[in-house]
Design a protein around this motif. Structure first.
Motif, mmCIF file in Angstrom:
data_model
loop_
_atom_site.group_PDB
_atom_site.id
_atom_site.type_symbol
_atom_site.label_atom_id
_atom_site.label_comp_id
_atom_site.label_asym_id
_atom_site.label_seq_id
_atom_site.Cartn_x
_atom_site.Cartn_y
_atom_site.Cartn_z
ATOM 1 N N TYR A 115 -86.966 -82.470 -19.005
ATOM 2 C CA TYR A 115 -86.802 -83.845 -19.462
ATOM 3 C C TYR A 115 -88.145 -84.581 -19.420
ATOM 4 C CZ TYR A 115 -84.985 -88.566 -19.951
ATOM 5 O OH TYR A 115 -84.741 -89.842 -20.380
ATOM 6 N N ALA A 116 -88.918 -84.355 -18.366
ATOM 7 C CA ALA A 116 -90.210 -85.025 -18.242
ATOM 8 C C ALA A 116 -91.179 -84.566 -19.328
ATOM 9 C CB ALA A 116 -90.803 -84.758 -16.864
ATOM 10 N N LEU A 117 -91.136 -83.291 -19.672
ATOM 11 C CA LEU A 117 -92.070 -82.761 -20.664
ATOM 12 C C LEU A 117 -91.626 -83.001 -22.098
ATOM 13 C CD1 LEU A 117 -92.943 -79.352 -18.975
ATOM 14 C CD2 LEU A 117 -94.404 -81.367 -19.174
ATOM 15 N N GLN A 118 -90.316 -82.902 -22.363
ATOM 16 C CA GLN A 118 -89.814 -82.953 -23.736
ATOM 17 C C GLN A 118 -89.106 -84.253 -24.080
ATOM 18 O OE1 GLN A 118 -87.296 -79.508 -23.918
ATOM 19 N NE2 GLN A 118 -88.997 -78.077 -23.640
ATOM 20 N N GLY A 119 -88.749 -85.043 -23.083
ATOM 21 C CA GLY A 119 -88.059 -86.302 -23.346
ATOM 22 C C GLY A 119 -86.558 -86.142 -23.522
ATOM 23 N N ALA A 120 -86.045 -84.933 -23.324
ATOM 24 C CA ALA A 120 -84.606 -84.679 -23.440
ATOM 25 C C ALA A 120 -84.257 -83.488 -22.566
ATOM 26 C CB ALA A 120 -84.226 -84.387 -24.884
ATOM 27 N N TYR A 121 -83.025 -83.499 -22.070
ATOM 28 C CA TYR A 121 -82.547 -82.356 -21.300
ATOM 29 C C TYR A 121 -82.173 -81.230 -22.259
ATOM 30 C CZ TYR A 121 -82.273 -85.398 -17.221
ATOM 31 O OH TYR A 121 -82.585 -86.247 -16.192
ATOM 32 N N PRO A 122 -82.373 -79.988 -21.879
ATOM 33 C CA PRO A 122 -81.965 -78.874 -22.748
ATOM 34 C C PRO A 122 -80.457 -78.923 -23.010
ATOM 35 C CG PRO A 122 -83.398 -78.092 -21.004
ATOM 36 C CD PRO A 122 -83.061 -79.513 -20.683
ATOM 37 N N ALA A 123 -80.060 -78.496 -24.207
ATOM 38 C CA ALA A 123 -78.650 -78.589 -24.603
ATOM 39 C C ALA A 123 -77.769 -77.584 -23.869
ATOM 40 C CB ALA A 123 -78.526 -78.385 -26.110
ATOM 41 N N THR A 124 -78.311 -76.427 -23.513
ATOM 42 C CA THR A 124 -77.528 -75.397 -22.834
ATOM 43 C C THR A 124 -78.342 -74.807 -21.691
ATOM 44 O OG1 THR A 124 -78.330 -73.589 -24.220
ATOM 45 C CG2 THR A 124 -76.345 -74.755 -24.984
ATOM 46 N N TYR A 125 -77.671 -74.082 -20.846
ATOM 47 C CA TYR A 125 -78.359 -73.405 -19.757
ATOM 48 C C TYR A 125 -79.295 -72.331 -20.299
ATOM 49 C CZ TYR A 125 -79.128 -70.546 -15.611
ATOM 50 O OH TYR A 125 -79.707 -69.821 -14.611
ATOM 51 N N GLU A 126 -78.903 -71.686 -21.383
ATOM 52 C CA GLU A 126 -79.768 -70.677 -22.008
ATOM 53 C C GLU A 126 -81.070 -71.306 -22.499
ATOM 54 O OE1 GLU A 126 -79.175 -67.431 -21.864
ATOM 55 O OE2 GLU A 126 -77.322 -67.921 -20.798
ATOM 56 N N ASP A 127 -80.967 -72.497 -23.096
ATOM 57 C CA ASP A 127 -82.175 -73.217 -23.526
ATOM 58 C C ASP A 127 -83.051 -73.579 -22.327
ATOM 59 O OD1 ASP A 127 -81.266 -73.083 -26.122
ATOM 60 O OD2 ASP A 127 -80.505 -75.147 -26.157
ATOM 61 N N LEU A 128 -82.406 -73.970 -21.252
ATOM 62 C CA LEU A 128 -83.138 -74.312 -20.037
ATOM 63 C C LEU A 128 -83.884 -73.092 -19.503
ATOM 64 C CD1 LEU A 128 -83.764 -76.353 -17.741
ATOM 65 C CD2 LEU A 128 -81.710 -75.512 -16.615
ATOM 66 N N LYS A 129 -83.216 -71.945 -19.485
ATOM 67 C CA LYS A 129 -83.871 -70.720 -18.999
ATOM 68 C C LYS A 129 -85.062 -70.345 -19.871
ATOM 69 C CE LYS A 129 -80.565 -67.720 -18.853
ATOM 70 N NZ LYS A 129 -79.685 -66.576 -18.592
ATOM 71 N N SER A 130 -84.893 -70.453 -21.174
ATOM 72 C CA SER A 130 -85.985 -70.040 -22.065
ATOM 73 C C SER A 130 -87.164 -71.015 -22.034
ATOM 74 C CB SER A 130 -85.475 -69.873 -23.497
ATOM 75 O OG SER A 130 -85.063 -71.113 -24.021
ATOM 76 N N SER A 131 -86.889 -72.311 -21.876
ATOM 77 C CA SER A 131 -87.988 -73.278 -21.903
ATOM 78 C C SER A 131 -88.675 -73.441 -20.549
ATOM 79 C CB SER A 131 -87.494 -74.632 -22.407
ATOM 80 O OG SER A 131 -86.564 -75.175 -21.494
ATOM 81 N N SER A 132 -87.943 -73.254 -19.462
ATOM 82 C CA SER A 132 -88.545 -73.504 -18.154
ATOM 83 C C SER A 132 -88.808 -72.226 -17.364
ATOM 84 C CB SER A 132 -87.639 -74.410 -17.315
ATOM 85 O OG SER A 132 -86.477 -73.705 -16.936
ATOM 86 N N GLY A 133 -88.123 -71.163 -17.708
ATOM 87 C CA GLY A 133 -88.306 -69.917 -16.977
ATOM 88 C C GLY A 133 -87.608 -69.888 -15.633
ATOM 89 N N VAL A 134 -86.630 -70.756 -15.436
ATOM 90 C CA VAL A 134 -85.891 -70.771 -14.174
ATOM 91 C C VAL A 134 -85.183 -69.428 -14.000
ATOM 92 C CG1 VAL A 134 -83.759 -71.813 -15.100
ATOM 93 C CG2 VAL A 134 -84.330 -72.098 -12.707
ATOM 94 N N ALA A 135 -85.221 -68.901 -12.799
ATOM 95 C CA ALA A 135 -84.624 -67.596 -12.530
ATOM 96 C C ALA A 135 -83.597 -67.716 -11.415
ATOM 97 C CB ALA A 135 -85.702 -66.597 -12.137
ATOM 98 N N VAL A 136 -82.339 -67.519 -11.771
ATOM 99 C CA VAL A 136 -81.238 -67.523 -10.812
ATOM 100 C C VAL A 136 -80.605 -66.140 -10.867
ATOM 101 C CG1 VAL A 136 -78.977 -68.524 -10.278
ATOM 102 C CG2 VAL A 136 -80.828 -69.996 -11.033
ATOM 103 N N ASP A 137 -80.304 -65.573 -9.725
ATOM 104 C CA ASP A 137 -79.659 -64.258 -9.667
ATOM 105 C C ASP A 137 -78.248 -64.387 -10.221
ATOM 106 O OD1 ASP A 137 -78.703 -61.754 -9.131
ATOM 107 O OD2 ASP A 137 -78.985 -61.857 -6.953
ATOM 108 N N GLU A 138 -78.082 -64.036 -11.491
ATOM 109 C CA GLU A 138 -76.800 -64.233 -12.158
ATOM 110 C C GLU A 138 -75.775 -63.163 -11.796
ATOM 111 O OE1 GLU A 138 -77.472 -64.951 -16.303
ATOM 112 O OE2 GLU A 138 -78.668 -66.717 -15.872
ATOM 113 N N GLU A 139 -76.184 -62.159 -11.051
ATOM 114 C CA GLU A 139 -75.210 -61.211 -10.515
ATOM 115 C C GLU A 139 -74.559 -61.786 -9.267
ATOM 116 O OE1 GLU A 139 -76.921 -57.385 -9.868
ATOM 117 O OE2 GLU A 139 -77.493 -57.154 -11.961
ATOM 118 N N LYS A 140 -75.228 -62.713 -8.629
ATOM 119 C CA LYS A 140 -74.723 -63.314 -7.396
ATOM 120 C C LYS A 140 -74.152 -64.712 -7.613
ATOM 121 C CE LYS A 140 -75.991 -63.909 -2.599
ATOM 122 N NZ LYS A 140 -77.016 -63.736 -1.575
ATOM 123 N N TYR A 141 -74.700 -65.459 -8.593
ATOM 124 C CA TYR A 141 -74.296 -66.841 -8.812
ATOM 125 C C TYR A 141 -73.886 -67.071 -10.265
ATOM 126 C CZ TYR A 141 -76.906 -67.420 -4.471
ATOM 127 O OH TYR A 141 -77.371 -67.291 -3.196
#
Length: 109
Positions: free
Chosen positions: A59-85
């Motif tokens: 939001y700080a960089l683009q002025g908008a929150y990503p529309a989906t979690y997939e967009d968030l992962k691709s734009s920010s590189g956030v890594a959550v263990d999706e086998e566990k969570y």
């Protein structure tokens, strides 16, 4: 002449020692279990915090929150263990903080 005394009660210290050992072992096993629970809760909290911080950063960089979690992962590189969570990312509008919920994935034994 001295009488030889029979070794009476020699089993009492042995039994007390075994009981003490069993009590200490049970206490240690319980402590390890509690430590594992604390670790799991902390991992869940850290995963949720990472997703929130990534959303705020986008939001700080683009002025908008990503529309989906997939967009968030691709734009920010956030890594959550999706086998566990499992991450639930619900957005109402691009300028309103999305509802982010991270839960532990339940696996049947």
């Amino acid at each position: 002449m001295r009488k030889k005394y029979r070794n009476r009660g020699s089993w009492v210290p042995t039994v007390l020692g075994l009981l003490l050992f069993a009590a200490v072992a049970a206490w240690m096993i319980r402590g390890v279990g509690e430590a594992a629970q604390v670790s799991d809760r902390e991992g869940l909290r850290m995963a949720q915090q990472a997703v929130r911080q990534a959303a705020v950063s986008c939001y700080a960089l683009q002025g908008a929150y990503p529309a989906t979690y997939e967009d968030l992962k691709s734009s920010s590189g956030v890594a959550v263990d999706e086998e566990k969570y499992v991450v639930f990312y619900e957005i109402f509008a691009s300028n309103i903080m999305p509802e982010i919920t991270v839960v532990e994935r339940w696996v049947e034994p």
